[in-house]
Write an enzyme that holds these catalytic residues in place. Structure first.
Site, PDB file in Angstrom:
ATOM      1  N   LEU A  54     -47.599   7.216  71.293  1.00 57.50           N
ATOM      2  CA  LEU A  54     -46.875   5.953  71.304  1.00 57.50           C
ATOM      3  C   LEU A  54     -45.426   6.291  71.007  1.00 57.50           C
ATOM      4  O   LEU A  54     -45.148   7.104  70.110  1.00 57.50           O
ATOM      5  CB  LEU A  54     -47.398   4.994  70.234  1.00 57.50           C
ATOM      6  N   ASP A  55     -44.514   5.691  71.728  1.00 59.50           N
ATOM      7  CA  ASP A  55     -43.098   5.925  71.455  1.00 59.50           C
ATOM      8  C   ASP A  55     -42.785   5.586  70.003  1.00 59.50           C
ATOM      9  O   ASP A  55     -43.422   4.708  69.398  1.00 59.50           O
ATOM     10  CB  ASP A  55     -42.217   5.066  72.365  1.00 59.50           C
ATOM     11  N   LYS A  56     -41.792   6.244  69.456  1.00 62.33           N
ATOM     12  CA  LYS A  56     -41.391   6.027  68.063  1.00 62.33           C
ATOM     13  C   LYS A  56     -41.208   4.543  67.728  1.00 62.33           C
ATOM     14  O   LYS A  56     -41.706   4.078  66.692  1.00 62.33           O
ATOM     15  CB  LYS A  56     -40.113   6.815  67.778  1.00 62.33           C
ATOM     16  N   THR A  58     -42.577   1.923  69.043  1.00 68.28           N
ATOM     17  CA  THR A  58     -43.740   1.097  69.378  1.00 68.28           C
ATOM     18  C   THR A  58     -44.789   1.187  68.280  1.00 68.28           C
ATOM     19  O   THR A  58     -45.126   2.279  67.824  1.00 68.28           O
ATOM     20  CB  THR A  58     -44.362   1.557  70.708  1.00 68.28           C
TER      21      THR A  58
END
Length: 251
Positions: A54-56, A58
């Protein structure tokens, strides 16, 4: 920091990743000192193996394997698109009721982390289904608009490209609020300064997949992102109504 564990057995563990936390160490964010992988390892007292990211910025459901063999099996499910993912986002403007975004994405490489990667990759197919759940209008002029309009949307990515949801929503002119790369700077500043949302308005609320050992279907959900729910309640949608739109939470 202690991470919230949503599900755990001897093979798999799922956590509710807070927004702003990296999954693992990255050359891009060298100054960061906390990572979900290391925190969870220390919390459980054993090695954990990431199977997706997961992106930072998100928040939401993040899956780890507890052995390299299980990690390979889960990674294969992600690669073969056998995992169903549900996200929620707050976007700029009144989003259409529903639709499918079928728009290939060319991989965006980081100058540091991806300097050894192939630079001429063709665009990869990328597909996202979306559904507009609620629309909001605030009596404030932002940019060239006399009022500020937003939508709460449910997103189902059918592929897993880098920043796919952020880029796809920007492609249809409804960027996710708080997105500093693909979003609307004026709207981001308004949401941050006047509404109190710090960061990206995107959360992964549910993942469904086959257990790599038992083959049973696992559906893992987390509580709706506290930052986003506070903002939506501030705009007039009650918590009970929000739960009806987003579905029940369970582990």
């Amino acid at each position: 920091m202690t991470l919230t564990i949503l599900y755990q057995d001897e093979y798999v563990v799922a956590i509710d990743k807070p927004a702003g936390l990296l999954v693992h160490r990255s050359m891009i964010d060298r100054h960061e000192t906390q990572f979900a992988m290391q925190i969870l390892r220390d919390q459980l007292g054993q090695h954990v193996f990431p199977v997706h990211r997961l992106d930072k910025p998100t928040s939401g459901v993040l899956i780890f394997a507890l052995s390299s063999e299980v990690a390979r099996a889960l990674t294969e499910q992600f690669t073969n698109k056998h995992i169903a993912k549900t996200y929620f986002a707050i976007v700029r403007g009144y989003c259409p009721d529903s639709g499918r975004i079928d728009y290939p994405l060319k991989e965006k490489l980081d100058k540091i982390a991806d300097k050894k990667a192939r630079q001429d990759k063709p665009a990869q197919d990328a597909v996202t289904d979306y559904e507009c759940l609620q629309q909001f209008e605030l009596p404030f002029a932002v940019g060239r608009y006399q009022t500020a309009r937003y939508s709460l949307v449910k997103l189902h990515p059918l592929t897993g490209r880098k920043h796919q949801l952020r880029r796809h929503m920007a492609h249809i002119r409804h960027p996710i609020v708080g997105d500093t790369t693909h979003g609307d700077g004026k709207q981001n500043a308004f949401i941050r300064d006047h509404c109190g949302l710090v960061g990206l308005g995107l959360t992964c609320s549910e993942m469904t997949f086959s257990h790599p050992i038992t083959q049973n279907t696992l559906k893992i959900r987390c509580q709706f992102d506290i930052r986003m729910s506070a903002l939506i309640e501030q705009w007039g949608l009650g918590l009970d109504e929000l739960k009806q739109l987003t579905g029940p939470t369970a582990s």
